[in-house]
Every structure is written in C-alpha cells, then in structure tokens.
Design a protein around this motif. Sequence first.
Motif, PDB file in Angstrom:
ATOM      1  N   ARG A 114       0.843  -1.204   0.000  1.00 25.47           N
ATOM      2  CA  ARG A 114       0.000   0.000   0.000  1.00 25.47           C
ATOM      3  C   ARG A 114       0.877   1.252   0.000  1.00 25.47           C
ATOM      4  NH1 ARG A 114      -3.018  -3.067  -1.348  1.00 25.47           N
ATOM      5  NH2 ARG A 114      -5.017  -3.760  -0.532  1.00 25.47           N
ATOM      6  N   CYS A 115       0.370   2.301  -0.652  1.00 29.54           N
ATOM      7  CA  CYS A 115       1.094   3.578  -0.660  1.00 29.54           C
ATOM      8  C   CYS A 115       0.861   4.283   0.675  1.00 29.54           C
ATOM      9  CB  CYS A 115       0.576   4.448  -1.801  1.00 29.54           C
ATOM     10  SG  CYS A 115       1.307   6.085  -1.807  1.00 29.54           S
ATOM     11  N   TYR A 118      -0.823   7.841   0.171  1.00 30.15           N
ATOM     12  CA  TYR A 118      -1.796   7.766  -0.934  1.00 30.15           C
ATOM     13  C   TYR A 118      -2.557   9.084  -1.144  1.00 30.15           C
ATOM     14  CZ  TYR A 118      -5.326   5.905  -4.051  1.00 30.15           C
ATOM     15  OH  TYR A 118      -6.129   5.691  -5.131  1.00 30.15           O
ATOM     16  N   ARG A 121      -0.242  11.389  -2.952  1.00 30.55           N
ATOM     17  CA  ARG A 121       0.592  10.807  -4.018  1.00 30.55           C
ATOM     18  C   ARG A 121       0.775  11.822  -5.153  1.00 30.55           C
ATOM     19  NH1 ARG A 121      -4.468   9.326  -4.700  1.00 30.55           N
ATOM     20  NH2 ARG A 121      -5.309   8.597  -6.674  1.00 30.55           N
TER      21      ARG A 121
END
Length: 239
Positions: A114-115, A118, A121
């Motif tokens: 997972r980022c 996010y 990003r």
Amino acid sequence: MVTVSLTPIPFRIAALTQERNSLFEYPLERLAEIIREIGFSCTSCAKCCTREFNGHVFLLDRDVMAIKTIDPKALGPAPAPEFCDQNGIFYVSGYALRTKDDTKGSCWFLEDGRCRIYDRRFAICRVYPYMLHREPDEYGKVDWRQFSGLDKHGEYHATIPKDECLALARETKEYENAFLTQEIHFLEFIRDYFAANGLRHVQKVYDDRMRGFVRGAEITVMVYCDGGLEEYRFNRDSI
Ligand code: SF4
C-alpha cells in the motif's frame, strides 16, 4: 575525443514544442471516450509502484517540493542523464522516486503493498495508467498512446461515469503538458548554462564515467529543479 555539440538542442526543443502543440489539439472527448471504452479498474496489485513493472517514477517540480517536506530521502536523480560536460559532471532533467533494495524495486513509499502517502501521491501516480503521448510500439510505429501496461495489470470493462472519464482525461493532458514543459525548460536552461560557462557535452566522458559508475565510482549529477540545478553525488551502492 568525440564530442557531441549542443546544436541538436534547438531541434529537440522544437520537437518537444511541436509535441506539446499537438497535445493541445488532441480532443479531450476522444481521450475520455477511450478511457470509458477500456474501463480500467485498479485491483490494488501495486505492480505499478515497482521498478520491475515501471522503470522509474519521474517527478514534476511541484512533486519535488512536496517530497522535500514529506521525506527528502525519497528523491534521486532520474535515470539516464541527458548530458555530461567535459569535466565529467552529468545533467538530468529532474528527479525520480527512489526505490527500495528489494527484489521488485518497490517505491520508497510502498509498504505492505500500500502507498503510505496515498492521499498526497504525486501527479504521475494520480493519472497512471492513463497517458497521452506519442511513442513507438514494438514495431516502431509512432502513434498516440493512451494507456500504460494495458492488459498487464488491473481489470477492464468497468463502468466509469462520463464526468469521471472527462476529469481523468483532463488531468492526464495536464500532466503531459507539465512534463513536456519541464523538459523544454531543462533544455533551454542547459543551452544557456553551457554557453555561459564554456561547457560542452562530451560523449566519451559520459561513457567513461558511466563505466566507472558501474564499477563503483562516485559520480556527480546536477538535477534540474525549479529553474536551477541541484548537486547530487552518489555511487552504485548508495542508490
Ligand atoms: S508514491 Fe505511492 S502511488 Fe506513487 S509509486 Fe510510490 S507507492 Fe505508488
């Protein structure tokens, strides 16, 4: 000594400017329609966040400013510097995200698939896998490409509302415009910087330094960022 003069730079600027003009002319609705027809749906496989799948994640200037506040260690010069002067200094048009030292070359910000940033990003991460630029296919035919890694990740034929397709198309065109503009500004900067400082690109020095780098020697790369150059020294083991 074989030297490559800077005369190609004006041609490269002209070609990029032409590409940017044709990008403006590409109808937004056509790209939105292609996005709707393909119906890409992310399955969170995280493949696109690895070097194994995508060579590198190039960063726009505005992304670099954000990373400097999040985690500056995530920054590294984009691979394959465009120029090397007679003193062995390399020049590259921007930064890329660093990757981890794992088998896939995971993005610095990828954790457990997972980022971890996010919501913040970067531009390319937001538009991916949509793209709009001209590049050759495996047979050398140059044409507009609208998707990256088609049929190699995610799922297809999802229903995407028209408004969303238009928004994705708009954001993709904006990204490509910003990318081309950054490349043009870099070339203009190098043209003027080399002229003002008596520098020239020397391909033999470039090749010799790269061979040394592969053997473990340190190199210096000047990274174009926000209208100037930032110095970056590293060797094979520190990237
Ligand atoms: S910043 Fe996040 S979305 Fe972008 S490549 Fe890295 S992990 Fe993936």
